[in-house]
Design a protein around this motif. Structure first.
Motif, PDB file in Angstrom:
ATOM      1  N   GLN A  32       0.816  -1.222   0.000  1.00 44.21           N
ATOM      2  CA  GLN A  32       0.000   0.000   0.000  1.00 44.21           C
ATOM      3  C   GLN A  32       0.845   1.266   0.000  1.00 44.21           C
ATOM      4  O   GLN A  32       0.591   2.191  -0.770  1.00 44.21           O
ATOM      5  N   ILE A  33       1.845   1.323   0.867  1.00 46.75           N
ATOM      6  CA  ILE A  33       2.637   2.555   0.973  1.00 46.75           C
ATOM      7  C   ILE A  33       3.507   2.754  -0.268  1.00 46.75           C
ATOM      8  O   ILE A  33       3.672   3.881  -0.730  1.00 46.75           O
ATOM      9  N   ARG A  34       4.023   1.669  -0.817  1.00 45.99           N
ATOM     10  CA  ARG A  34       4.827   1.812  -2.041  1.00 45.99           C
ATOM     11  C   ARG A  34       3.969   2.290  -3.205  1.00 45.99           C
ATOM     12  O   ARG A  34       4.392   3.150  -3.980  1.00 45.99           O
ATOM     13  N   ARG A  35       2.761   1.743  -3.334  1.00 48.49           N
ATOM     14  CA  ARG A  35       1.892   2.156  -4.436  1.00 48.49           C
ATOM     15  C   ARG A  35       1.451   3.605  -4.290  1.00 48.49           C
ATOM     16  O   ARG A  35       1.446   4.359  -5.262  1.00 48.49           O
ATOM     17  N   VAL A  62      -5.228  14.344  -7.573  1.00 45.28           N
ATOM     18  CA  VAL A  62      -5.046  12.921  -7.264  1.00 45.28           C
ATOM     19  C   VAL A  62      -3.663  12.688  -6.645  1.00 45.28           C
ATOM     20  O   VAL A  62      -3.525  11.933  -5.675  1.00 45.28           O
ATOM     21  N   ALA A  63      -2.649  13.357  -7.180  1.00 51.69           N
ATOM     22  CA  ALA A  63      -1.297  13.230  -6.628  1.00 51.69           C
ATOM     23  C   ALA A  63      -1.278  13.687  -5.175  1.00 51.69           C
ATOM     24  O   ALA A  63      -0.676  13.034  -4.309  1.00 51.69           O
ATOM     25  N   ARG A  64      -1.932  14.791  -4.891  1.00 52.54           N
ATOM     26  CA  ARG A  64      -1.985  15.304  -3.522  1.00 52.54           C
ATOM     27  C   ARG A  64      -2.698  14.313  -2.603  1.00 52.54           C
ATOM     28  O   ARG A  64      -2.264  14.065  -1.483  1.00 52.54           O
ATOM     29  N   GLY A  65      -3.768  13.714  -3.086  1.00 51.50           N
ATOM     30  CA  GLY A  65      -4.474  12.702  -2.304  1.00 51.50           C
ATOM     31  C   GLY A  65      -3.585  11.511  -1.992  1.00 51.50           C
ATOM     32  O   GLY A  65      -3.586  10.989  -0.868  1.00 51.50           O
ATOM     33  N   ALA A  67      -0.393  11.597  -1.735  1.00 50.06           N
ATOM     34  CA  ALA A  67       0.606  12.053  -0.754  1.00 50.06           C
ATOM     35  C   ALA A  67       0.033  12.005   0.660  1.00 50.06           C
ATOM     36  O   ALA A  67       0.717  11.578   1.603  1.00 50.06           O
ATOM     37  N   PHE A  68      -1.223  12.400   0.821  1.00 48.43           N
ATOM     38  CA  PHE A  68      -1.869  12.293   2.128  1.00 48.43           C
ATOM     39  C   PHE A  68      -1.984  10.826   2.545  1.00 48.43           C
ATOM     40  O   PHE A  68      -1.783  10.477   3.708  1.00 48.43           O
ATOM     41  N   GLU A  69      -2.310   9.964   1.587  1.00 49.17           N
ATOM     42  CA  GLU A  69      -2.397   8.529   1.882  1.00 49.17           C
ATOM     43  C   GLU A  69      -1.044   8.000   2.339  1.00 49.17           C
ATOM     44  O   GLU A  69      -0.960   7.244   3.318  1.00 49.17           O
ATOM     45  N   HIS A  73       0.028   6.155   5.930  1.00 50.87           N
ATOM     46  CA  HIS A  73       0.732   4.874   6.065  1.00 50.87           C
ATOM     47  C   HIS A  73       2.012   5.029   6.890  1.00 50.87           C
ATOM     48  O   HIS A  73       2.344   4.149   7.693  1.00 50.87           O
ATOM     49  N   LEU A  74       2.721   6.124   6.682  1.00 50.59           N
ATOM     50  CA  LEU A  74       3.939   6.369   7.464  1.00 50.59           C
ATOM     51  C   LEU A  74       3.619   6.482   8.951  1.00 50.59           C
ATOM     52  O   LEU A  74       4.324   5.903   9.794  1.00 50.59           O
ATOM     53  N   LEU A  75       2.571   7.213   9.273  1.00 49.13           N
ATOM     54  CA  LEU A  75       2.187   7.390  10.673  1.00 49.13           C
ATOM     55  C   LEU A  75       1.745   6.067  11.302  1.00 49.13           C
ATOM     56  O   LEU A  75       2.071   5.775  12.451  1.00 49.13           O
TER      57      LEU A  75
END
Length: 110
Positions: A32-35, A62-65, A67-69, A73-75
């Motif tokens: 998920q995080i890689r994609r 979409v790119a910004r979305g 980035a939030f995703e 995942h990082l958190l």
């Protein structure tokens, strides 16, 4: 584009960070995080290649979305002790800068 270069570099950093995730996460967090991280640069590139302002803007949204995703995942990875807090903090800060760059681009498109 500077914003694409930054997104691409961040995608690489996320990939490197996830190399140490347990195999049990291969079809979960790792994937998920890689994609989501890779999707950011891909959507910026696709937006850049579009002809109309509206099309360009939609891909940047979409790119910004994505980035939030990726930040989410990082958190999560930090919370469950997969990722070092200092590394995540630096990446979150870099993604915040990326948001700022994307917002400037989108504002210029109207």
């Amino acid at each position: 584009m500077n914003v694409w270069q930054k997104a691409n570099e961040l995608s690489y950093k996320v990939f490197e960070l996830t190399k140490l995730l347990p195999r049990s996460e291969d079809y979960g967090l790792t994937s998920q995080i890689r994609r989501s991280a890779n999707s950011i640069a891909a959507n910026i590139a696709e937006g850049f290649g579009r002809n109309t302002r509206k099309d360009k803007r939609n891909f940047y949204i979409v790119a910004r979305g994505s980035a939030f995703e990726t930040q989410s995942h990082l958190l999560y990875g930090q919370k469950v002790k997969y990722f070092d807090e200092q590394i995540v903090d630096k990446l979150i800060e870099a993604y915040d800068d990326l948001f700022h760059q994307l917002n400037k681009i989108m504002k210029s498109l109207g």
